[in-house]
Design an enzyme around this catalytic site. Structure first.
Site, PDB file in Angstrom:
ATOM      1  N   SER A   1     -11.879   1.588 -10.041  1.00 20.86           N
ATOM      2  CA  SER A   1     -11.479   2.533 -11.081  1.00 20.86           C
ATOM      3  C   SER A   1     -12.687   2.823 -11.952  1.00 20.86           C
ATOM      4  CB  SER A   1     -10.365   1.921 -11.937  1.00 20.86           C
ATOM      5  OG  SER A   1     -10.247   2.636 -13.162  1.00 20.86           O
ATOM      6  N   SER A   2     -12.759   4.061 -12.427  1.00 22.70           N
ATOM      7  CA  SER A   2     -13.860   4.411 -13.340  1.00 22.70           C
ATOM      8  C   SER A   2     -13.808   3.553 -14.595  1.00 22.70           C
ATOM      9  CB  SER A   2     -13.764   5.882 -13.729  1.00 22.70           C
ATOM     10  OG  SER A   2     -13.808   6.680 -12.576  1.00 22.70           O
TER      11      SER A   2
ATOM     12  N   LYS B   1      -4.466   5.170  -4.940  1.00 24.66           N
ATOM     13  CA  LYS B   1      -4.604   4.384  -6.186  1.00 24.66           C
ATOM     14  C   LYS B   1      -3.709   4.953  -7.296  1.00 24.66           C
ATOM     15  CE  LYS B   1      -6.835   2.372  -9.738  1.00 24.66           C
ATOM     16  NZ  LYS B   1      -7.021   3.445 -10.668  1.00 24.66           N
TER      17      LYS B   1
ATOM     18  N   HIS C   1     -13.927   7.364  -4.998  1.00 28.64           N
ATOM     19  CA  HIS C   1     -14.217   8.804  -4.969  1.00 28.64           C
ATOM     20  C   HIS C   1     -14.992   9.174  -3.701  1.00 28.64           C
ATOM     21  CE1 HIS C   1     -14.012   8.094  -9.472  1.00 28.64           C
ATOM     22  NE2 HIS C   1     -13.150   9.071  -9.324  1.00 28.64           N
TER      23      HIS C   1
ATOM     24  N   MET D   1     -12.431  13.122 -12.123  1.00 30.20           N
ATOM     25  CA  MET D   1     -12.883  13.131 -13.517  1.00 30.20           C
ATOM     26  C   MET D   1     -14.259  12.464 -13.625  1.00 30.20           C
ATOM     27  SD  MET D   1      -9.481  12.763 -15.815  1.00 30.20           S
ATOM     28  CE  MET D   1      -9.315  11.012 -15.690  1.00 30.20           C
ATOM     29  N   GLY D   2     -14.949  12.341 -12.492  1.00 26.55           N
ATOM     30  CA  GLY D   2     -16.320  11.827 -12.527  1.00 26.55           C
ATOM     31  C   GLY D   2     -16.382  10.309 -12.616  1.00 26.55           C
TER      32      GLY D   2
HETATM   33  P1  AMP Z   1     -10.169  10.126 -11.129  1.00 29.58           P
HETATM   34  O1  AMP Z   1     -11.609  10.512 -11.210  1.00 29.58           O
HETATM   35  O2  AMP Z   1      -9.886   8.736 -11.620  1.00 29.58           O
HETATM   36  O3  AMP Z   1      -9.228  11.161 -11.685  1.00 29.58           O
HETATM   37  O4  AMP Z   1      -9.849  10.055  -9.590  1.00 29.58           O
HETATM   38  C1  AMP Z   1     -10.110  11.139  -8.728  1.00 29.58           C
HETATM   39  C2  AMP Z   1      -9.441  10.892  -7.419  1.00 29.58           C
HETATM   40  O5  AMP Z   1      -9.956   9.674  -6.864  1.00 29.58           O
HETATM   41  C3  AMP Z   1      -7.930  10.709  -7.558  1.00 29.58           C
HETATM   42  O6  AMP Z   1      -7.276  11.353  -6.463  1.00 29.58           O
HETATM   43  C4  AMP Z   1      -7.774   9.223  -7.473  1.00 29.58           C
HETATM   44  O7  AMP Z   1      -6.510   8.819  -6.969  1.00 29.58           O
HETATM   45  C5  AMP Z   1      -8.879   8.849  -6.519  1.00 29.58           C
HETATM   46  N1  AMP Z   1      -9.236   7.435  -6.668  1.00 29.58           N
HETATM   47  C6  AMP Z   1      -9.529   6.788  -7.824  1.00 29.58           C
HETATM   48  N2  AMP Z   1      -9.752   5.480  -7.578  1.00 29.58           N
HETATM   49  C7  AMP Z   1      -9.587   5.307  -6.239  1.00 29.58           C
HETATM   50  C8  AMP Z   1      -9.670   4.183  -5.376  1.00 29.58           C
HETATM   51  N3  AMP Z   1      -9.957   2.962  -5.818  1.00 29.58           N
HETATM   52  N4  AMP Z   1      -9.435   4.384  -4.061  1.00 29.58           N
HETATM   53  C9  AMP Z   1      -9.121   5.615  -3.588  1.00 29.58           C
HETATM   54  N5  AMP Z   1      -9.030   6.708  -4.345  1.00 29.58           N
HETATM   55  C10 AMP Z   1      -9.266   6.562  -5.664  1.00 29.58           C
END
Ligand code: AMP
Length: 284
Positions: A186-187, A150, A37, A30-31
């Site tokens: 985390s974003s 995560k 990421h 989700m950017g």
């Molecule tokens: P998101 O953009 O938050 O939807 O995350 C996209 C992908 O990145 C998802 O598969 C998350 O599980 C992964 N992700 C987010 N934060 C982390 C992190 N701290 N370590 C590893 N993977 C992550």
């Protein structure tokens, strides 16, 4: 790296890559990229010949409209970071491309969507995740898709979805990347104020307390969750949930044995954070 917005364009890029004999990797996101990421992009780069990163803030998985509105967005920065990792295609569709007028279908992974985050965000949250992931798999047809540990419940649900629907994709779950003090990246972390950033460490602390209790022989999940919850409270954070469940089925078990997911969620200020650890619990 090229940035594409339409389903037709991403499909064309995949077709051309396959014609050259490349395997295709997909990293759904989700950017608002951070090192978590980037670790997924790196894993994709290592394991596949053609890497597609999708960037789509999926409205269907937000139960809280303020959270959706406040979600950080900076496509230009994300595109530069993805390009620096050697990503081939950034697929950044509009909401209309993913959910055209009249869209009426949903994918629901029953039972696994109910506990943990499902209990607080509602089963629609993981229905939104499962639906968009299914669509992305159908659009991109990746050989391998990369997710982060995560979001442990999301990873379990995606694995089950792939198995149940016989989707021809291998799911790789990569370890959680943390800040130097242990906070899971985390974003949403950018929305933490200075004091909140300190208090956010309570999640990590709660997980450490639970881990130590298990290492010291505790096997009662409810009791261990209480210890972790109290530890977090003492650090100024009220847990939304602390749960110890089987890592595959997300069900509580007493006594604890096998692969156990210790998962925690909490609001720190207005920011909702999650974290988890998987522990192999030997039988007593
Ligand atoms: P998101 O953009 O938050 O939807 O995350 C996209 C992908 O990145 C998802 O598969 C998350 O599980 C992964 N992700 C987010 N934060 C982390 C992190 N701290 N370590 C590893 N993977 C992550």
């Amino acid at each position: 790296m090229i940035v594409v917005r339409t389903i037709a364009d991403v499909r064309r890029a995949v077709r051309e890559a396959r014609a050259r004999g490349a395997t295709v990797g997909l990293v759904p996101t989700m950017g608002a990229f951070h090192a978590g990421h980037l670790s997924l992009m790196r894993a994709a780069r290592m394991q596949t010949g053609f890497v597609i990163v999708s960037l789509f803030v999926n409205p269907a998985q937000f139960n809280d409209p303020t959270d959706l509105a406040a979600y950080p967005r900076d496509e230009a920065r994300d595109a530069a970071m993805a390009a620096a990792e050697g990503v081939d295609v950034l697929f950044a569709p509009t909401a209309d491309a993913i959910y055209p007028a009249g869209f009426a279908t949903a994918v629901m992974v029953a039972l696994l969507n109910e506990p943990l985050c499902g209990a607080f965000r509602g089963p629609e949250h993981f229905q939104g995740v499962a639906t968009v992931v299914t669509k992305l798999f159908n659009i991109v047809t990746p050989d391998v898709a990369f997710f982060g540990q995560k979001d442990a419940q999301q990873a379990v649900i995606v694995r089950r979805l792939v198995r149940d629907l016989d989707l021809p994709v291998r799911v790789e779950v990569c370890p959680t990347v943390r800040e130097s003090d242990g906070l899971a990246m985390s974003s949403r972390n950018v929305r933490l104020g200075t004091q909140e950033r300190v208090r956010a460490l309570a999640l990590q602390y709660g997980l450490q307390v639970a881990t130590a209790a298990i290492e010291n022989g505790a096997r009662d999940g409810t009791r261990i969750a209480e210890l972790a919850r109290t530890a977090m409270h003492d650090r100024g954070v009220e847990a939304e949930y602390v749960e110890l469940v089987s890592a595959e089925h997300l069900r509580p078990m007493t006594p604890l044995a096998g692969e156990i997911l210790v998962a925690v969620a909490a609001h720190v200020g207005s920011v909702r954070l999650i974290d988890n650890v998987v522990i192999r619990v030997p039988p007593t």
